[in-house]
Design a protein around this motif. Sequence first.
Motif, mmCIF file in Angstrom:
data_model
loop_
_atom_site.group_PDB
_atom_site.id
_atom_site.type_symbol
_atom_site.label_atom_id
_atom_site.label_comp_id
_atom_site.label_asym_id
_atom_site.label_seq_id
_atom_site.Cartn_x
_atom_site.Cartn_y
_atom_site.Cartn_z
ATOM 1 N N ILE A 418 -10.113 30.483 30.343
ATOM 2 C CA ILE A 418 -11.024 30.365 29.302
ATOM 3 C C ILE A 418 -11.482 28.942 29.025
ATOM 4 O O ILE A 418 -12.505 28.802 28.457
ATOM 5 C CB ILE A 418 -10.243 30.991 28.108
ATOM 6 N N ILE A 419 -10.774 28.040 29.513
ATOM 7 C CA ILE A 419 -11.231 26.515 29.662
ATOM 8 C C ILE A 419 -12.592 26.289 29.830
ATOM 9 O O ILE A 419 -13.247 25.748 28.976
ATOM 10 C CB ILE A 419 -10.312 25.823 30.287
ATOM 11 N N ASP A 420 -13.114 26.800 31.052
ATOM 12 C CA ASP A 420 -14.520 26.619 31.450
ATOM 13 C C ASP A 420 -15.388 27.145 30.320
ATOM 14 O O ASP A 420 -16.293 26.227 30.028
ATOM 15 C CB ASP A 420 -14.644 27.005 32.771
ATOM 16 N N PRO A 421 -15.210 28.329 30.195
ATOM 17 C CA PRO A 421 -16.394 29.013 29.103
ATOM 18 C C PRO A 421 -16.355 28.165 27.863
ATOM 19 O O PRO A 421 -17.546 27.869 27.303
ATOM 20 C CB PRO A 421 -15.900 30.265 29.029
ATOM 21 N N LEU A 422 -15.111 27.906 27.441
ATOM 22 C CA LEU A 422 -15.115 27.382 26.266
ATOM 23 C C LEU A 422 -15.637 25.927 26.034
ATOM 24 O O LEU A 422 -16.241 25.479 25.253
ATOM 25 C CB LEU A 422 -13.484 27.321 25.760
ATOM 26 N N THR A 423 -15.304 25.127 27.208
ATOM 27 C CA THR A 423 -15.859 23.794 27.285
ATOM 28 C C THR A 423 -17.578 23.974 27.340
ATOM 29 O O THR A 423 -18.098 23.036 26.666
ATOM 30 C CB THR A 423 -15.477 23.296 28.640
ATOM 31 N N ARG A 528 -20.642 36.062 31.688
ATOM 32 C CA ARG A 528 -19.773 36.869 33.109
ATOM 33 C C ARG A 528 -18.440 36.617 33.210
ATOM 34 O O ARG A 528 -17.545 37.628 33.426
ATOM 35 C CB ARG A 528 -20.814 36.267 34.330
ATOM 36 N N ASN A 529 -18.087 35.190 33.045
ATOM 37 C CA ASN A 529 -16.604 34.917 33.081
ATOM 38 C C ASN A 529 -16.009 35.791 32.103
ATOM 39 O O ASN A 529 -14.705 36.224 32.143
ATOM 40 C CB ASN A 529 -16.595 33.341 32.786
ATOM 41 N N ILE A 530 -16.510 35.595 30.801
ATOM 42 C CA ILE A 530 -15.592 36.370 29.995
ATOM 43 C C ILE A 530 -15.514 37.918 30.077
ATOM 44 O O ILE A 530 -14.486 38.511 29.753
ATOM 45 C CB ILE A 530 -16.245 35.904 28.433
ATOM 46 N N GLN A 531 -16.654 38.508 30.501
ATOM 47 C CA GLN A 531 -16.496 39.803 30.611
ATOM 48 C C GLN A 531 -15.618 40.292 31.980
ATOM 49 O O GLN A 531 -14.765 41.209 31.958
ATOM 50 C CB GLN A 531 -17.937 40.376 31.031
ATOM 51 N N ALA A 532 -15.346 39.404 32.745
ATOM 52 C CA ALA A 532 -14.589 39.430 33.814
ATOM 53 C C ALA A 532 -12.928 39.475 33.527
ATOM 54 O O ALA A 532 -12.266 39.987 34.256
ATOM 55 C CB ALA A 532 -14.762 38.366 34.908
ATOM 56 N N MET A 533 -12.908 38.810 32.306
ATOM 57 C CA MET A 533 -11.642 38.662 31.632
ATOM 58 C C MET A 533 -11.308 39.931 30.924
ATOM 59 O O MET A 533 -10.331 40.167 30.039
ATOM 60 C CB MET A 533 -11.479 37.638 31.108
ATOM 61 N N GLY A 534 -12.339 40.735 30.838
ATOM 62 C CA GLY A 534 -12.216 41.828 30.003
ATOM 63 C C GLY A 534 -12.339 41.713 28.352
ATOM 64 O O GLY A 534 -12.035 42.537 27.732
#
Lengths: 714, 171
Positions: A418-423, A528-534
């Motif tokens: 979550i770090i990257d998307p949040l950053t 995309r990253n967040i969707q990949a995390m469900g």
Amino acid sequence: MDITDFYETFFEEAEELLGDMERLLLELDVDEPDPEQLNAIFRAAHSIKGGAGTFGFLVLQETTHILENLLDHTRRGELTLRRDIVDTFLEAKDMLHDQLNAYRNSVEPDPEAFERICQTLKQLALDELGESVDGATPGAQPAAFDPEPVPEPLVEEPAETALSADTDTPDTGANTLCVALLGVSDKDRELLVEELQQLGSVLKQGGDVQRYEVILETGVSSDDIEAVMCFIVEPEQLEVRAAPGSAAPAVGQNDAVSDASPTAASESASEEPAQPPAVVESPARVDKAKPKAANAPAQTQGGKSKGGESSLRVPVDKVDQIINLVGELIITQSMLDQTASGFDGVTHSSLHNGLNLLQRNARDLQEAVMSIRMMPMDYVFSRFPRLVRDLAAKLDKDVELVTEGKSTELDKSLIERIIDPLTHLVRNSLDHGIESPDAREAVGKPRSGRLTLSAQHQGGNILIEVIDDGAGLNRKKLLAKAEANGLAVSENMSDDDVWQLIFAPGFSTAEQVSDVSGRGVGMDVVKRNIQAMGGHVEILSREGQGTTTRIVLPLTLAILDGMSIKVGEEMFILPLGAVLESLQPTRDDLYSMAGDDQLLKVRDEYLPVIALHQALDVQGARTEITESIVVIVQGEGRRYALVVDDLVGQQQVVVKNLETNYRKVAGISAATILGDGSVALILDIADLHRLSRRKSSRQSQLSPNKPAQEVLPS
Amino acid sequence: MTAVSQANAQVQQANSTTLDAHSREFLVFSLGSEEYAVDILKVQEIRGYENVTRIANAPDFIKGVTNLRGVIVPIVDLRIKFHLDKVEYGGQTVVIVVNVGERIVGIVVDGVSDVMTLSPDQVKPAPEFGVTLSSDYLSGLGSLDDRMLVIVDIDKLLTSEEMALVEHSAS
């Protein structure tokens, strides 16, 4: 024992210390610094220096040494803190981090960068302290900055700067120290005595396991000895004091590191008999002389090592293995359950009782194991104060960062991802969201913008929000930009749909591309990253009042609350979080649209109907919708009615990745193993919707009489 | 004289040992009446065909996934892939579990006969004419008396795009 075995430990500890240092520097009130915090920062630098010296990381050691001197002046009030000085310290901390990483990768750190930071720090010392430095340690700095070890020991010890020169009584002779080892095993003791012999000459030794005393004649200060020893034993197991009758004066020291033990200091290297030739400055040289020693971080007795006793460092894969095994246990347990359910309850009552107990214990075990992986969001949030501070300075904005729900826990694998998307979101908020102080004043807002990071639990999910009180998204601009980018938009789109546009690839409304953000890559990656995390992302925005980006994530990826459903002879798992309700439709509630498409009216809402047996080509399913069961599901904000044959029951399932040995399957998120050992697939609600659309559009394309349906990008 | 014959014997011995070093062991399996072989080092285990969960919208030769002691493993029926006439699932039908790179894949075959050692001179290059089974996926043809073994390069075959087992960047 090989010294390289300890590298990793040192790197980890040093990394933590640097993290602490940064946090403390950021928390520091420049006008009225808390002496405790200053001490803590100093200790961190000191510990890193010690460790670096021990392991021969010269550049790292040099840099920390200079920084440490400055910090020492600071904590003694000789150097008045300013914002830019703190910035310099932070910069130095970054440099240390780079150097640490370089060593970690077994390369020498960038010498230019090293030179630069040394110059910066030296300049700072010169500018700010000027006379006082020279007064305290005449000619100190140049010698200290020499990164090369100089073979012959100097008689003058100029590098021994304020750290000890001011606090310890200078002593030209070697000391006699009594080092007592409390409750140290024979094996460790041998090692320790060996260490001590390297530091000086052992005059006498003796005692038992409870208390073993070594009388040592050495030029090394007691806290350095402690540093060496603490690497092998706990600080509590060690007692260093001046030996009775020793010439060394016990000095009350303000160095918090060694507050417990009076320091018998001797800083003069030239007098040291057993000292192998080493680096110039005495602290460094002392450390270098300890071949397998000093994990200096152990010195920070007050703070960290206390916490260290109650926690373990365990590799993640070990934890994962336990989680896997527990998952297997749960499957075995439900297998037993299924078998036993065929037995007569009366004659086998003890078996049933036992199985019930097993079930409860297995669930408790599972929960306990899962909680190992949980980490507080603080791990993520703690890196933002620095980022916000730097970015705000770069953008000439005034931003106050507020974090809420730091203790909210999340699975480790998710927390790292979550770090990257949040950053990215934080950068966006700072760059595009919050206006410049003047612009804010002009619209009647306080000059200082506010950025809130919050985390909270909601059901089986965690909500992470990035809230700014900036300008908000500009609907008109977004639409215009979308049109220019060739996206299908219309004036009548709902706000939510318009906000979703920023997730389109290559989309940016920043008027100017800055190096902070605005290149238009990113928001689509975030999504995309967040969707990949469900999970999924929602945006709430009000013009002039700010934007809230909300990330909804499942707490863990390893276990899922599911509802098992049956279609034909096949079993599937629906994520319970996606299920809103289930019902048996009547003919009256069904409406058809454009021939094939069906809609179901549920409480004044028309929902598209997707038959699972059609989407997944299941044979032998009930085709008459009124005989089937409809589950209303919601995924990525879309709601629809999923037609299934039967609801079987609710159960927790262990999620198994399909992609490990196979590939991503459309409409399916993962697999699980059922009680009978067979595999059931877990449905991906949002993807199932897309799959069904693709299928129906393909079908309509096949039949030439009908116009091809427009396929919207999903 | 004796010295020469001794040297010859040594050379022969050396030759035979190098031959041995180059020989490889293969697991021989049958698909219909044809015999195929895979490198035995790729084979993890052999098990019965059972309990396969179908995967929707996958090619027909991908039978689905099964639970191999907690690991989800895809099952491929090579008989369907190679267009064999008779595809039956009976007591003789077995699954060869192979390790391909980091992955585990099960392949359904009609039966496993034996393990054979083939020396390099018994392995002939594969002819370049395969249509169903491209010669890219063959490492050769093994000849053993009057039997012909089709030696399959299982890594290449199973990771190939047409097997649709692995996600390819293009897709």
